[in-house]
Structures are given as structure tokens and as C-alpha cells.
Design an enzyme around this catalytic site. Structure first.
Site, mmCIF file in Angstrom:
data_model
loop_
_atom_site.group_PDB
_atom_site.id
_atom_site.type_symbol
_atom_site.label_atom_id
_atom_site.label_comp_id
_atom_site.label_asym_id
_atom_site.label_seq_id
_atom_site.Cartn_x
_atom_site.Cartn_y
_atom_site.Cartn_z
ATOM 1 N N CYS A 92 96.863 17.936 30.308
ATOM 2 C CA CYS A 92 97.769 17.500 31.380
ATOM 3 C C CYS A 92 99.120 18.172 31.184
ATOM 4 O O CYS A 92 99.668 18.154 30.084
ATOM 5 C CB CYS A 92 97.938 15.984 31.325
ATOM 6 N N HIS A 123 95.258 33.847 23.206
ATOM 7 C CA HIS A 123 95.440 33.496 24.619
ATOM 8 C C HIS A 123 94.777 32.168 24.974
ATOM 9 O O HIS A 123 94.489 31.899 26.145
ATOM 10 C CB HIS A 123 94.903 34.621 25.518
HETATM 11 N N1 APR Z 1 82.251 47.374 24.305
HETATM 12 C C1 APR Z 1 83.523 47.705 23.926
HETATM 13 N N2 APR Z 1 84.540 47.885 24.816
HETATM 14 C C2 APR Z 1 84.247 47.749 26.128
HETATM 15 C C3 APR Z 1 82.939 47.431 26.596
HETATM 16 C C4 APR Z 1 81.926 47.240 25.613
HETATM 17 N N3 APR Z 1 80.679 46.928 25.951
HETATM 18 N N4 APR Z 1 82.974 47.375 27.963
HETATM 19 C C5 APR Z 1 84.272 47.643 28.332
HETATM 20 N N5 APR Z 1 85.018 47.874 27.231
HETATM 21 C C6 APR Z 1 86.452 48.189 27.154
HETATM 22 C C7 APR Z 1 87.051 48.840 28.373
HETATM 23 O O1 APR Z 1 86.916 50.250 28.306
HETATM 24 C C8 APR Z 1 88.517 48.400 28.300
HETATM 25 O O2 APR Z 1 89.288 49.338 27.565
HETATM 26 O O3 APR Z 1 87.125 46.953 27.031
HETATM 27 C C9 APR Z 1 88.464 47.093 27.517
HETATM 28 C C10 APR Z 1 88.776 45.837 28.334
HETATM 29 O O4 APR Z 1 90.130 45.920 28.714
HETATM 30 P P1 APR Z 1 90.781 44.796 29.657
HETATM 31 O O5 APR Z 1 89.880 44.519 30.782
HETATM 32 O O6 APR Z 1 92.174 45.255 29.929
HETATM 33 O O7 APR Z 1 90.780 43.491 28.740
HETATM 34 P P2 APR Z 1 91.770 43.090 27.535
HETATM 35 O O8 APR Z 1 92.249 44.269 26.785
HETATM 36 O O9 APR Z 1 91.086 42.036 26.778
HETATM 37 O O10 APR Z 1 93.007 42.439 28.358
HETATM 38 C C11 APR Z 1 94.055 41.844 27.630
HETATM 39 O O11 APR Z 1 94.951 40.889 29.627
HETATM 40 O O12 APR Z 1 94.427 40.019 31.638
HETATM 41 C C12 APR Z 1 94.911 39.703 30.406
HETATM 42 O O13 APR Z 1 94.831 37.655 29.216
HETATM 43 C C13 APR Z 1 94.025 38.711 29.680
HETATM 44 O O14 APR Z 1 93.329 38.699 27.353
HETATM 45 C C14 APR Z 1 93.477 39.509 28.497
HETATM 46 C C15 APR Z 1 94.524 40.584 28.305
#
Ligand code: APR
Length: 255
Positions: free
Chosen positions: A127, A119
Site C-alpha cells: 500500500c 529493481h
Molecule cells: N541471452 C542473453 N542476452 C539476451 C538474450 C538471451 N537469450 N536475449 C536478449 N538478450 C539481450 C539483448 O541483446 C539486450 O542487450 O538482453 C538485453 C536486454 O536488454 P533490455 O531489454 O534493455 O533489458 P535490461 O538491460 O534488463 O533493462 C534494464 O530497464 O526498463 C528497465 O527496469 C527495467 O530492469 C530493466 C532495466
């Protein structure tokens, strides 16, 4: 003492190729907000207004300001024990790749060598007209200057080098990530809800090609139920304990 799964330690110690997919949870213990947790970014801000190209063209100052705000949080953050454990795992196994959805550069700062950015990376900007690389100066707060930052060369708008909703992932990165997923003996998901595609396809691709799948997440993600092991703990706790056990298995004398 965080419990580690003996089966996962066996699989990692015997593996030729280990692949990791990380999400925002991997950086949570570095103080960077995730997206979909109760205090996550998408609970506070709307991706429709901030993370797509139409929103950027509608209001470039707002979007640039929001990325500066995130840049400040990321520049103040440091890799956590989970990032460092993955760097150590890379040094322990024959072949390793860290595929990340994160744009925070923390795997690289932790010393991990093979990082595939799906990502993009918030430190880089460019630009939108001439493609010239630029930096979005995080020290300039949005409300200090209502005018959007423009390219010195052509006057085009400057955008962060991250993938917005509705945009394609960098073709080389996703092609490489898929190849690694197919090659994986062990595939570790760390800190991702695994609901955003095509990144969320990767653990399934690995599973289809015979990988041992593990999920490291204190909560339940979309792959927890498909994984052979779900380490229900924060990455900064689970990964150091896991890698320590793998190191002891690979070099019992050194343990
Ligand atoms: N250690 C491990 N996992 C964790 C921790 C931790 N300390 N704290 C939270 N989590 C978990 C949460 O339970 C959740 O399942 O991390 C996950 C984060 O999920 P999202 O917030 O959905 O993030 P992500 O999966 O990276 O999102 C994917 O979505 O918004 C877009 O481009 C953005 O790269 C991102 C993509």
C-alpha cells in the site's frame, strides 16, 4: 557446441569472488519479453504511461492491470538453463553474488541463494499509504474491475514492489551491489543492454577495481566493448557450457 573462452574459464576457476549482473535477456529463454529488443515491452508499451509514479496516480487501474498482465507471464515462466547454470556456479566458487535488474524471481526459483534485487520483485505489492504488504491478484483481469485495488487497512492504492523510472533503488541493495562489484575477481554481465543506471555503473566499478569483465549477450551491449570477453550467444546456451568447463577445471576427477 557453444565455444567457451579458455581465459574466462581460467579466471573463474581461480576466482575467490564471482559477481554476476543479470538483465531481461537472462529470462528471455523462459519466455519473458525483454524491454528494448525489437519485440521488447518498451516497443509495445510506453514506460511514460506505465512505469512511473505519476502515471500510476493518474491511472492506477491501467498500471495495476499492466502489472497483473506481466505477473501472469512471469507466473507461467520457469527458470531456464542459464538460471540453473548460475546456481551451479554459485556452488562451485568460494564467494558469489547474483545482482539482478529482473523482477521475475527466477534466480531464486532456480535455487540461487545470494540474489540482490536492484529493481524489486513483481510478486510483492504494498500500500502506498500505510506500506502494508499486499498481493495484486494476477487472476483478476484489469477490465473485469474498473476500480483500482485498494488496501484493506487504510484504503490506499496498492502498487507493485518494483522500482519505477525516476525512483531511487533500494539503498541496501545498491550499496551491497557496489560492495560486491568492488570485490569481484570476475564480473559477468548476462542479458543486459547496460544502459540503465545506476545498475550499468556496476560492471565499470568492477573493472576499475581490477575485475575480469565478461559479457554474455547475443547482441552488443553498452559494456561489450569494455569486456575482456564477449560471449555472443544466448545465456541459456553460453552459461551451461561455460560452467561445465569451470567445473571440469576445478574438479578434473569429477569431469
Ligand atoms: N541471452 C542473453 N542476452 C539476451 C538474450 C538471451 N537469450 N536475449 C536478449 N538478450 C539481450 C539483448 O541483446 C539486450 O542487450 O538482453 C538485453 C536486454 O536488454 P533490455 O531489454 O534493455 O533489458 P535490461 O538491460 O534488463 O533493462 C534494464 O530497464 O526498463 C528497465 O527496469 C527495467 O530492469 C530493466 C532495466
Amino acid at each position: 557446441m557453444t565455444s567457451v573462452s579458455a581465459k574466462l574459464v581460467d579466471a573463474l576457476a581461480a576466482a575467490e569472488t564471482v559477481v554476476v549482473l543479470t538483465g531481461a535477456g537472462a529470462s528471455a529463454e523462459s519466455g519473458i519479453a525483454t524491454f528494448r529488443d525489437p519485440d521488447g515491452l518498451w516497443e509495445q508499451f510506453s514506460p511514460e504511461e506505465l512505469a512511473n509514479v505519476e502515471a500510476f496516480l493518474d491511472n492506477p487501474t491501467l498500471v495495476q492491470g499492466w502489472y497483473r498482465y506481466r505477473q501472469v507471464a512471469i507466473e507461467e515462466a520457469a527458470p531456464n538453463a542459464g538460471h540453473r547454470a548460475l546456481t551451479r556456479l554459485e556452488q562451485l566458487v568460494p564467494r558469489f553474488a547474483c545482482i539482478t535488474q529482473n523482477v521475475d524471481n527466477l534466480h531464486q526459483e532456480a535455487g540461487t541463494e545470494r540474489v540482490i534485487e536492484l529493481h524489486g520483485n513483481i510478486i510483492r505489492s504494498y500500500c502506498i499509504d500505510c506500506g502494508e504488504p499486499h498481493t495484486l491478484d494476477a487472476s483478476v483481469a484489469a477490465d473485469d474491475d474498473p476500480e483500482p485495488v485498494r488496501c484493506d487497512e487504510c484504503g490506499g492504492l496498492i502498487r507493485p514492489d518494483v522500482v519505477w523510472f525516476g525512483e531511487r533503488l533500494p539503498p541496501d541493495a545498491i550499496a551491497s551491489a557496489n560492495a560486491w562489484a568492488r570485490d569481484a575477481d570476475v564480473f559477468l554481465c548476462v542479458g543486459t543492454s547496460a544502459v540503465v543506471f545506476p545498475a550499468a555503473d556496476l560492471p565499470l566499478e568492477a573493472l576499475d577495481h581490477g575485475a575480469y569483465l565478461a559479457d554474455v549477450n547475443p547482441d552488443t551491449s553498452a559494456v561489450s566493448g569494455k569486456a575482456q570477453v564477449h560471449l555472443q550467444a544466448p545465456a541459456g546456451e553460453a552459461l551451461p557450457a561455460l560452467v561445465e568447463a569451470v567445473a571440469a577445471r576445478i574438479n578434473p576427477e569429477a569431469a
